[in-house]
Design an enzyme around this catalytic site. Structure first.
Site, PDB file in Angstrom:
ATOM      1  N   GLU A  18       0.827  -1.221   0.000  1.00 44.40           N
ATOM      2  CA  GLU A  18       0.000   0.000   0.000  1.00 44.40           C
ATOM      3  C   GLU A  18       0.851   1.255   0.000  1.00 44.40           C
ATOM      4  O   GLU A  18       2.069   1.198   0.173  1.00 44.40           O
ATOM      5  CB  GLU A  18      -0.868   0.034   1.268  1.00 44.40           C
ATOM      6  CG  GLU A  18      -2.153  -0.767   1.184  1.00 44.40           C
ATOM      7  CD  GLU A  18      -3.275   0.014   0.530  1.00 44.40           C
ATOM      8  OE1 GLU A  18      -3.048   1.183   0.161  1.00 44.40           O
ATOM      9  OE2 GLU A  18      -4.373  -0.547   0.381  1.00 44.40           O
ATOM     10  N   ARG A 101      -7.624   0.642  13.518  1.00 42.98           N
ATOM     11  CA  ARG A 101      -6.260   0.936  13.071  1.00 42.98           C
ATOM     12  C   ARG A 101      -6.311   1.980  11.973  1.00 42.98           C
ATOM     13  O   ARG A 101      -7.325   2.158  11.309  1.00 42.98           O
ATOM     14  CB  ARG A 101      -5.602  -0.323  12.509  1.00 42.98           C
ATOM     15  CG  ARG A 101      -6.258  -0.872  11.227  1.00 42.98           C
ATOM     16  CD  ARG A 101      -5.303  -1.795  10.483  1.00 42.98           C
ATOM     17  NE  ARG A 101      -5.873  -2.499   9.349  1.00 42.98           N
ATOM     18  CZ  ARG A 101      -5.811  -2.087   8.078  1.00 42.98           C
ATOM     19  NH1 ARG A 101      -5.281  -0.911   7.773  1.00 42.98           N
ATOM     20  NH2 ARG A 101      -6.302  -2.828   7.110  1.00 42.98           N
ATOM     21  N   ASN A 103      -5.551   3.433   8.326  1.00 48.46           N
ATOM     22  CA  ASN A 103      -5.407   2.897   6.971  1.00 48.46           C
ATOM     23  C   ASN A 103      -4.734   3.991   6.130  1.00 48.46           C
ATOM     24  O   ASN A 103      -3.782   4.597   6.596  1.00 48.46           O
ATOM     25  CB  ASN A 103      -6.776   2.432   6.460  1.00 48.46           C
ATOM     26  CG  ASN A 103      -6.650   1.485   5.288  1.00 48.46           C
ATOM     27  OD1 ASN A 103      -5.780   0.609   5.296  1.00 48.46           O
ATOM     28  ND2 ASN A 103      -7.467   1.661   4.272  1.00 48.46           N
ATOM     29  N   GLU A 121     -10.050  -6.075  10.162  1.00 50.74           N
ATOM     30  CA  GLU A 121     -10.881  -6.936   9.329  1.00 50.74           C
ATOM     31  C   GLU A 121     -10.884  -8.380   9.833  1.00 50.74           C
ATOM     32  O   GLU A 121      -9.851  -8.897  10.272  1.00 50.74           O
ATOM     33  CB  GLU A 121     -10.359  -6.915   7.892  1.00 50.74           C
ATOM     34  CG  GLU A 121     -10.591  -5.585   7.202  1.00 50.74           C
ATOM     35  CD  GLU A 121      -9.837  -5.470   5.899  1.00 50.74           C
ATOM     36  OE1 GLU A 121      -8.607  -5.706   5.926  1.00 50.74           O
ATOM     37  OE2 GLU A 121     -10.458  -5.159   4.869  1.00 50.74           O
ATOM     38  N   ASN A 154      -9.921   5.290   2.880  1.00 48.69           N
ATOM     39  CA  ASN A 154      -8.928   4.971   1.866  1.00 48.69           C
ATOM     40  C   ASN A 154      -8.449   6.190   1.096  1.00 48.69           C
ATOM     41  O   ASN A 154      -8.152   7.212   1.696  1.00 48.69           O
ATOM     42  CB  ASN A 154      -9.448   3.839   0.972  1.00 48.69           C
ATOM     43  CG  ASN A 154      -8.685   2.550   1.221  1.00 48.69           C
ATOM     44  OD1 ASN A 154      -7.464   2.576   1.364  1.00 48.69           O
ATOM     45  ND2 ASN A 154      -9.385   1.425   1.286  1.00 48.69           N
ATOM     46  N   ASP A 204      -9.893   1.857  -3.820  1.00 48.04           N
ATOM     47  CA  ASP A 204      -8.906   1.771  -2.735  1.00 48.04           C
ATOM     48  C   ASP A 204      -8.033   3.024  -2.748  1.00 48.04           C
ATOM     49  O   ASP A 204      -8.544   4.127  -2.544  1.00 48.04           O
ATOM     50  CB  ASP A 204      -8.128   0.453  -2.886  1.00 48.04           C
ATOM     51  CG  ASP A 204      -7.422   0.029  -1.622  1.00 48.04           C
ATOM     52  OD1 ASP A 204      -7.079   0.881  -0.806  1.00 48.04           O
ATOM     53  OD2 ASP A 204      -7.175  -1.187  -1.448  1.00 48.04           O
TER      54      ASP A 204
HETATM   55  C1  BGC Z   1      -7.179  -1.985   3.424  1.00 47.86           C
HETATM   56  C2  BGC Z   1      -7.473  -3.442   3.347  1.00 47.86           C
HETATM   57  C3  BGC Z   1      -8.806  -3.623   2.651  1.00 47.86           C
HETATM   58  C4  BGC Z   1      -8.762  -2.978   1.299  1.00 47.86           C
HETATM   59  C5  BGC Z   1     -10.029  -3.079   0.501  1.00 47.86           C
HETATM   60  C6  BGC Z   1      -7.162  -1.439   2.035  1.00 47.86           C
HETATM   61  O1  BGC Z   1      -6.879  -0.085   2.077  1.00 47.86           O
HETATM   62  O2  BGC Z   1      -5.941  -1.750   4.061  1.00 47.86           O
HETATM   63  O3  BGC Z   1      -7.434  -3.954   4.639  1.00 47.86           O
HETATM   64  O4  BGC Z   1      -9.136  -4.981   2.539  1.00 47.86           O
HETATM   65  O5  BGC Z   1      -8.420  -1.609   1.444  1.00 47.86           O
HETATM   66  O6  BGC Z   1     -10.958  -2.108   0.758  1.00 47.86           O
HETATM   67 CA    CA Z   2      -5.687   1.499   0.812  1.00 46.72          CA
END
Ligand code: BGC
Ligand code: CA
Ligand code: BGC
Length: 299
Positions: A18, A101, A103, A121, A154, A204
């Site tokens: 990521e 957490r 992201n 998750e 995201n 995402d």
């Molecule tokens: C998250 C994942 C998630 C994915 C799909 C990512 O940004 O870190 O845990 O499954 O997005 O939405």
């Molecule tokens: Ca992401």
């Protein structure tokens, strides 16, 4: 029309690769493996990768103007000393939510670090709903919460004139926009920009290009799509050889290449055998469009 090429440049096998960030001065790509609890920096010339492990899931890492990085790890913002591979807490959020957490996160054009949270998750995209929020770490180290009720916080980026924040909550299947006040870092007037189609998967990570168009990595969609935020339409689709494409950023010479991260988490052995490059970092060349340099946290 130039010809588009997709190659796997880092065979990282990340669990959740990521948050790619191009660092022009070093010719390196910084990225995280969220559930692998690792920050990595890949040198595009030497092809060497340098890594450090984190104590908890690391959602995002960004450059810092005074040197080193800042990360959004677990439920804290922390300074990272890359030479020493150590970290120091800057600020904490959500002390009342031990199952949450950080992201995705990104720095705005004024040097503020935006990052959002989500519940842990049970399996990819399956989690307690509406537990997340979006935050800003200001340069003076105060933290502001913008809103809650987020499923999976995201992609983030700002319009070229800095008047719009684009945002993705993955389970809404939308790219959204807010009016942005670059003086204060505040947001208002939430609205829809683009609703993904069924086969496009989950929106995402996201980045803007030098023409003001948005590139959205589609998790479980095996693609990156280019969206025109003015018209709310898809302009282009670039397919990748892995389904779990997670995020993207421009980098390389003149920011002409698009780097795309990916994940393996949630794939069984048979699935992984079919997509051996899953978890790797890909470089897309020949798009004929450039990106813009990333911002650094100014605190
Ligand atoms: C998250 C994942 C998630 C994915 C799909 C990512 O940004 O870190 O845990 O499954 O997005 O939405
Ligand atoms: Ca992401
Ligand atoms: C806040 C709540 C909010 C929740 C969801 C908690 O930390 O106290 O007001 O609804 O987070 O993000």
């Amino acid at each position: 029309m130039s010809s588009i090429k997709v190659e796997c440049v880092v065979k990282a096998s990340s669990s959740i690769g990521e948050g790619p960030v191009w660092e022009e001065k070093d010719g390196t790509l910084l990225f995280v493996d969220i559930s692998g609890q690792r920050i990595s920096r890949w040198n595009a010339e030497t092809k060497q990768t340098e890594s450090m492990t984190t104590e908890k899931f690391v959602g995002a890492v960004v450059p810092r103007r005074s040197g080193g990085y800042v990360m959004a790890e677990g439920t804290r913002f922390a300074a990272v000393d890359w030479e020493k591979k150590t970290s120091t807490t800057i600020a904490c959020v959500e002390a009342d939510k031990p199952n949450n957490r950080f992201n995705d996160g990104k720095v705005d054009p004024a040097g503020r670090f935006f990052a959002g949270t989500m519940a842990m998750e049970v399996q990819p995209t399956v989690l307690a709903r509406k537990e997340g929020s979006l935050y800003t770490l200001h340069p003076d180290h105060t933290v502001v919460k913008h809103f809650d009720q987020v499923d999976i916080s995201n992609g983030l980026d700002w319009s070229l004139d800095h008047r719009i924040l684009y945002y993705i909550d993955s389970l809404s299947f939308m790219v959204e926009a807010f009016d942005y006040d670059i003086q204060t870092g505040s947001i208002c007037n939430r609205r829809k920009v683009y609703l993904l189609e069924k086969d496009e998967g989950f929106p995402d990570g996201m980045c803007i290009d030098a023409e003001g168009k948005l590139w959205v990595a589609c998790y479980d969609g095996g693609r990156v799509i280019r969206i025109d935020p003015q018209t709310g339409t898809r302009m282009q689709t670039v397919t990748l050889p892995v389904d779990k494409t997670t995020s993207c950023c421009f980098g390389g010479r003149d920011y002409c290449d698009l780097y795309v991260t990916s994940a393996t988490q949630g794939m069984d052995q048979a699935y992984r055998a079919k997509q051996p490059l899953a978890g790797g970092v890909f470089r897309v060349t020949g798009l004929g469009v450039k990106g813009i340099p990333p911002n650094a946290f100014s605190g």
